[in-house]
Design an enzyme around this catalytic site. Structure first.
Site, PDB file in Angstrom:
ATOM      1  N   ASP A 166       6.733  26.172 -31.565  1.00 50.82           N
ATOM      2  CA  ASP A 166       5.518  26.942 -31.215  1.00 50.82           C
ATOM      3  C   ASP A 166       5.659  28.464 -31.272  1.00 50.82           C
ATOM      4  O   ASP A 166       5.137  29.174 -30.391  1.00 50.82           O
ATOM      5  CB  ASP A 166       5.023  26.527 -29.819  1.00 50.82           C
ATOM      6  CG  ASP A 166       4.677  25.045 -29.731  1.00 50.82           C
ATOM      7  OD1 ASP A 166       4.754  24.351 -30.755  1.00 50.82           O
ATOM      8  OD2 ASP A 166       4.340  24.596 -28.623  1.00 50.82           O
ATOM      9  N   GLU A 218       1.530  24.120 -31.438  1.00 53.87           N
ATOM     10  CA  GLU A 218       0.649  23.464 -30.464  1.00 53.87           C
ATOM     11  C   GLU A 218      -0.795  23.829 -30.802  1.00 53.87           C
ATOM     12  O   GLU A 218      -1.101  25.004 -31.015  1.00 53.87           O
ATOM     13  CB  GLU A 218       0.976  23.921 -29.031  1.00 53.87           C
ATOM     14  CG  GLU A 218       0.046  23.279 -28.002  1.00 53.87           C
ATOM     15  CD  GLU A 218       0.360  23.668 -26.552  1.00 53.87           C
ATOM     16  OE1 GLU A 218       1.414  24.267 -26.301  1.00 53.87           O
ATOM     17  OE2 GLU A 218      -0.471  23.339 -25.684  1.00 53.87           O
ATOM     18  N   LYS A 254       1.108  19.547 -33.078  1.00 59.33           N
ATOM     19  CA  LYS A 254       1.173  18.706 -31.873  1.00 59.33           C
ATOM     20  C   LYS A 254       0.056  19.094 -30.901  1.00 59.33           C
ATOM     21  O   LYS A 254      -0.195  20.275 -30.677  1.00 59.33           O
ATOM     22  CB  LYS A 254       2.558  18.830 -31.216  1.00 59.33           C
ATOM     23  CG  LYS A 254       2.903  20.218 -30.702  1.00 59.33           C
ATOM     24  CD  LYS A 254       4.352  20.253 -30.238  1.00 59.33           C
ATOM     25  CE  LYS A 254       4.765  21.542 -29.586  1.00 59.33           C
ATOM     26  NZ  LYS A 254       4.087  21.901 -28.355  1.00 59.33           N
ATOM     27  N   VAL A 279       9.305  28.764 -27.966  1.00 56.46           N
ATOM     28  CA  VAL A 279       8.666  29.102 -26.687  1.00 56.46           C
ATOM     29  C   VAL A 279       7.755  27.964 -26.227  1.00 56.46           C
ATOM     30  O   VAL A 279       7.245  27.201 -27.042  1.00 56.46           O
ATOM     31  CB  VAL A 279       7.841  30.400 -26.838  1.00 56.46           C
ATOM     32  CG1 VAL A 279       8.735  31.560 -27.162  1.00 56.46           C
ATOM     33  CG2 VAL A 279       6.718  30.282 -27.863  1.00 56.46           C
ATOM     34  N   THR A 280       7.545  27.885 -24.900  1.00 56.71           N
ATOM     35  CA  THR A 280       8.260  28.612 -23.865  1.00 56.71           C
ATOM     36  C   THR A 280       9.359  27.697 -23.315  1.00 56.71           C
ATOM     37  O   THR A 280       9.233  26.481 -23.345  1.00 56.71           O
ATOM     38  CB  THR A 280       7.347  29.071 -22.692  1.00 56.71           C
ATOM     39  OG1 THR A 280       6.782  27.932 -22.043  1.00 56.71           O
ATOM     40  CG2 THR A 280       6.229  29.979 -23.183  1.00 56.71           C
ATOM     41  N   CYS A 313       7.098  23.972 -23.456  1.00 58.51           N
ATOM     42  CA  CYS A 313       7.216  23.136 -24.657  1.00 58.51           C
ATOM     43  C   CYS A 313       8.659  22.889 -25.090  1.00 58.51           C
ATOM     44  O   CYS A 313       8.964  21.824 -25.642  1.00 58.51           O
ATOM     45  CB  CYS A 313       6.391  23.728 -25.784  1.00 58.51           C
ATOM     46  SG  CYS A 313       4.625  23.620 -25.423  1.00 58.51           S
TER      47      CYS A 313
HETATM   48  N1  TIU Z   1       4.380  26.142 -26.384  1.00 59.90           N
HETATM   49  C1  TIU Z   1       4.230  26.146 -25.060  1.00 59.90           C
HETATM   50  O1  TIU Z   1       5.179  26.321 -24.316  1.00 59.90           O
HETATM   51  N2  TIU Z   1       2.952  26.019 -24.565  1.00 59.90           N
HETATM   52  C2  TIU Z   1       2.519  26.575 -23.380  1.00 59.90           C
HETATM   53  O2  TIU Z   1       1.378  26.407 -22.994  1.00 59.90           O
HETATM   54  N3  TIU Z   1       3.436  27.300 -22.703  1.00 59.90           N
HETATM   55  C3  TIU Z   1       3.232  28.022 -21.562  1.00 59.90           C
HETATM   56  O3  TIU Z   1       4.209  28.525 -21.017  1.00 59.90           O
HETATM   57  N4  TIU Z   1       2.010  28.176 -21.088  1.00 59.90           N
END
Ligand code: TIU
Length: 227
Positions: free
Chosen positions: A24, A72, A129, A157-158, A162
């Site tokens: 992501d 995402e 995803k 991240v994060t 994820c």
């Molecule tokens: N990719 C991912 O971690 N999606 C999130 O929504 N992360 C947050 O930390 N909000």
């Protein structure tokens, strides 16, 4: 097999069966005006991960090893967006609404795409995803199995959302996961630390933690096999 210095103990790296899974690294999470900022986060916290990811990706590509990226996001008609996820946070804007980089977290919009610094090559796998984990409602497991991949270096991240969710899902499916701490980022320093500690605790309950320089050193010992 190349041992990589890691916690809680050395990771037995087998490059041919190890995929680099970049989670992501999308504009919606790393740039102002996207989903991350909409949730009230300071996106600048994540940007330190870009350079180490760029170096690792360049080295991985130069050795002809397998790279996979995830994003995402949701279908434009939002038919794969659970109502619970849509309303979570009680924000004025939510997933699917117009933002400065297009509709937030919607596939095909500018903000949903991967940042230019880490943009996938056409030969690389991109997994779209709808959830936090990369295995939920995707064909990632089938793709990894057909490629014969048994290990994953997981970045992106994060850290606590994820990345952690994906590492846990991968671990339950039998993959060994190595996480370079400098290549994963959180909006919250305390979650960065705890997110990594949770992975490597209890003898590596979910996986291993290292730094990207250790992986780069291991890869340097391989002969060059550009794609
Ligand atoms: N990719 C991912 O971690 N999606 C999130 O929504 N992360 C947050 O930390 N909000």
């Amino acid at each position: 097999m190349i041992p990589i210095d890691a916690e809680p103990y050395p990771f037995e790296f087998t490059p041919e069966t190890c995929g680099l899974l970049i989670i992501d690294m999308q504009r919606d999470f790393l740039e102002p005006g996207g989903f991350g900022e909409m949730l009230g986060n300071d996106v600048s916290q994540l940007r330190r991960t870009i350079l180490p990811n760029k170096k690792l990706l360049a080295m991985w590509r130069s050795k002809g090893l397998k790279v996979l990226h995830t994003r995402e996001g949701h279908r434009p008609d939002l038919s794969d967006l659970p109502p619970s996820k849509k309303i979570r946070g009680r924000s004025l804007t939510c997933i699917g609404d117009a933002g400065p980089m297009g509709r937030i977290l919607v596939r095909g919009e500018a903000g949903h795409d991967i940042i230019p610094e880490l943009y996938p090559l056409v030969t690389e796998t991109v997994i779209d995803k709808p959830g936090k984990g990369a295995f939920f409602a995707t064909d990632l497991h089938a793709i990894l199995q057909s490629l014969g991949i048994t290990q994953l270096v997981v970045t992106g991240v994060t850290t606590e959302v994820c990345v952690n969710t994906t590492v846990r899902e991968a671990n339950d499916r039998g993959y060994d996961c190595l996480v370079p701490a400098d290549c994963v980022g959180s909006y919250f320093p305390e979650f960065q630390e705890m997110g990594l500690r949770m992975i490597k605790a209890q003898g590596g309950i979910f996986g291993w933690v290292t730094n990207s320089d250790k992986i780069l050193s291991a890869l340097q010992t391989l002969s060059l096999q550009p794609l």
